[in-house]
Design a protein around this motif. Structure first.
Motif, short mmCIF file in Angstrom:
data_model
loop_
_atom_site.label_atom_id
_atom_site.label_comp_id
_atom_site.label_asym_id
_atom_site.label_seq_id
_atom_site.Cartn_x
_atom_site.Cartn_y
_atom_site.Cartn_z
N GLY A 4 0.80 -1.23 0.00
CA GLY A 4 0.00 0.00 0.00
C GLY A 4 0.82 1.27 0.00
O GLY A 4 0.28 2.37 0.07
N ALA A 5 2.13 1.14 -0.08
CA ALA A 5 3.00 2.31 -0.04
C ALA A 5 2.76 3.24 -1.23
O ALA A 5 2.85 4.46 -1.09
CB ALA A 5 4.46 1.89 0.01
N LEU A 6 2.42 2.69 -2.37
CA LEU A 6 2.17 3.53 -3.55
C LEU A 6 0.83 4.26 -3.46
O LEU A 6 0.64 5.29 -4.11
CB LEU A 6 2.21 2.70 -4.83
CG LEU A 6 3.59 2.23 -5.27
CD1 LEU A 6 3.46 1.40 -6.55
CD2 LEU A 6 4.52 3.39 -5.49
N ALA A 7 -0.09 3.76 -2.67
CA ALA A 7 -1.41 4.38 -2.56
C ALA A 7 -1.31 5.78 -1.96
O ALA A 7 -2.18 6.63 -2.21
CB ALA A 7 -2.33 3.51 -1.71
N GLU A 8 -0.25 6.02 -1.20
CA GLU A 8 -0.08 7.33 -0.56
C GLU A 8 0.50 8.38 -1.51
O GLU A 8 0.49 9.56 -1.20
CB GLU A 8 0.82 7.19 0.67
CG GLU A 8 0.22 6.27 1.72
CD GLU A 8 1.17 5.99 2.88
OE1 GLU A 8 2.14 6.75 3.05
OE2 GLU A 8 0.93 5.01 3.58
N ILE A 9 1.00 7.94 -2.66
CA ILE A 9 1.59 8.86 -3.63
C ILE A 9 0.51 9.22 -4.65
O ILE A 9 -0.14 8.33 -5.21
CB ILE A 9 2.79 8.21 -4.35
CG1 ILE A 9 3.85 7.80 -3.33
CG2 ILE A 9 3.38 9.14 -5.40
CD1 ILE A 9 4.99 6.99 -3.94
N PRO A 10 0.30 10.51 -4.92
CA PRO A 10 -0.69 10.89 -5.93
C PRO A 10 -0.36 10.28 -7.29
O PRO A 10 0.82 10.11 -7.64
CB PRO A 10 -0.57 12.42 -5.99
CG PRO A 10 0.13 12.82 -4.74
CD PRO A 10 0.96 11.65 -4.32
N PHE A 34 8.08 7.27 -10.18
CA PHE A 34 8.81 6.44 -9.22
C PHE A 34 9.73 5.48 -9.97
O PHE A 34 9.32 4.82 -10.91
CB PHE A 34 7.84 5.66 -8.32
CG PHE A 34 8.53 5.06 -7.13
CD1 PHE A 34 8.70 5.79 -5.98
CD2 PHE A 34 9.02 3.76 -7.19
CE1 PHE A 34 9.35 5.24 -4.88
CE2 PHE A 34 9.67 3.21 -6.10
CZ PHE A 34 9.84 3.96 -4.94
N ASP A 35 10.97 5.37 -9.54
CA ASP A 35 11.99 4.52 -10.18
C ASP A 35 12.08 3.18 -9.43
O ASP A 35 12.80 3.06 -8.44
CB ASP A 35 13.34 5.25 -10.16
CG ASP A 35 14.40 4.53 -10.97
OD1 ASP A 35 14.21 3.34 -11.32
OD2 ASP A 35 15.44 5.16 -11.24
N PHE A 36 11.32 2.19 -9.92
CA PHE A 36 11.30 0.87 -9.28
C PHE A 36 12.64 0.16 -9.38
O PHE A 36 13.03 -0.57 -8.47
CB PHE A 36 10.19 0.00 -9.88
CG PHE A 36 8.82 0.55 -9.64
CD1 PHE A 36 8.26 0.53 -8.38
CD2 PHE A 36 8.09 1.09 -10.68
CE1 PHE A 36 7.01 1.04 -8.14
CE2 PHE A 36 6.83 1.61 -10.46
CZ PHE A 36 6.28 1.59 -9.19
N LYS A 37 13.34 0.38 -10.49
CA LYS A 37 14.65 -0.24 -10.66
C LYS A 37 15.62 0.25 -9.58
O LYS A 37 16.32 -0.54 -8.96
CB LYS A 37 15.20 0.07 -12.06
CG LYS A 37 16.50 -0.62 -12.37
CD LYS A 37 16.94 -0.33 -13.81
CE LYS A 37 18.25 -1.03 -14.13
NZ LYS A 37 18.69 -0.73 -15.49
N ALA A 38 15.63 1.54 -9.34
CA ALA A 38 16.52 2.11 -8.31
C ALA A 38 16.11 1.64 -6.92
O ALA A 38 16.96 1.31 -6.09
CB ALA A 38 16.50 3.63 -8.38
N TYR A 39 14.79 1.59 -6.68
CA TYR A 39 14.33 1.14 -5.36
C TYR A 39 14.70 -0.33 -5.13
O TYR A 39 15.17 -0.71 -4.06
CB TYR A 39 12.81 1.34 -5.23
CG TYR A 39 12.29 0.93 -3.87
CD1 TYR A 39 12.62 1.65 -2.73
CD2 TYR A 39 11.47 -0.19 -3.73
CE1 TYR A 39 12.15 1.26 -1.48
CE2 TYR A 39 10.99 -0.58 -2.50
CZ TYR A 39 11.34 0.15 -1.37
OH TYR A 39 10.89 -0.23 -0.13
N GLY A 40 14.51 -1.16 -6.16
CA GLY A 40 14.89 -2.57 -6.06
C GLY A 40 16.38 -2.73 -5.82
O GLY A 40 16.81 -3.55 -5.00
#
Length: 182
Positions: A137-143, A150-156
């Motif tokens: 649910g972390a993405l639900a808080e981002i408009p 959001f950079d999923f590659k960098a987060y991963g």
């Protein structure tokens, strides 16, 4: 999840026959090693008493890096390991091959740790990161208008480099992801 399951096998031979220049043995399902080896040696001993009842394992398949080592492993433990490999497939083999088990460690503990640590099979770490953030649910808080940036590659990559997860490439598709805190 695309996970391959291969039945681990061992080739069991008669040590007495081998020492007398005769190759006597057969491939068996390693999940039955604890009972089948004794049945074979009893049968061989009846047919050829001069060979005795000593056995050895000359080859194995389906264990990958998880092979406990040697020609005379503990058969109960070997059967249990083979059963876990058959049940959990390539992901379990990857987990064990990544240093999470050796013959001197407790197999039951390694199986429990795997069952908790295995997070899934993904195309890459970025796909895991996106799935993880969506499921928590972390993405639900981002408009929505910002979520696309959001950079999923960098987060991963940060999850992996920070020691939160580890990824093991698999032979059939992508990577297996494991929780590194288990």
């Amino acid at each position: 999840m695309n996970v391959t399951h291969e039945v681990p096998r061992i080739w069991v031979g008669s040590m007495g026959a081998y020492n007398n220049g005769v190759l006597l043995g057969e491939w068996i399902d390693a999940t039955e090693a604890d009972t089948k080896v004794n049945e074979l040696t009893t049968e061989w001993h009846k047919e050829n008493p001069e060979f005795g009842d000593e056995w050895f394992i000359a080859d194995h398949e389906g264990f990958g890096n998880a092979w406990p080592g040697g020609e005379w492993p503990d058969l109960d433990n070997l059967a249990k390991l083979a059963g876990a490999l058959e049940e959990h497939g390539e992901a379990f083999k990857a987990y064990l091959g990544n240093g999470h088990y050796s013959a001197d460690r407790d197999l039951d503990e390694a199986i429990e740790m795997f069952e908790v640590a295995f997070l899934g099979n993904y195309e890459n770490v970025a796909e895991f990161a996106e799935d993880f953030l969506e499921n928590t649910g972390a993405l639900a808080e981002i408009p929505d208008y910002l979520a696309n940036y959001f950079d999923f590659k960098a987060y991963g990559r940060d999850l992996e480099l920070g020691g939160d997860i580890f990824a093991v490439k698999n032979e059939s598709f992508g990577v297996y992801i494991f929780d590194n805190h288990v």
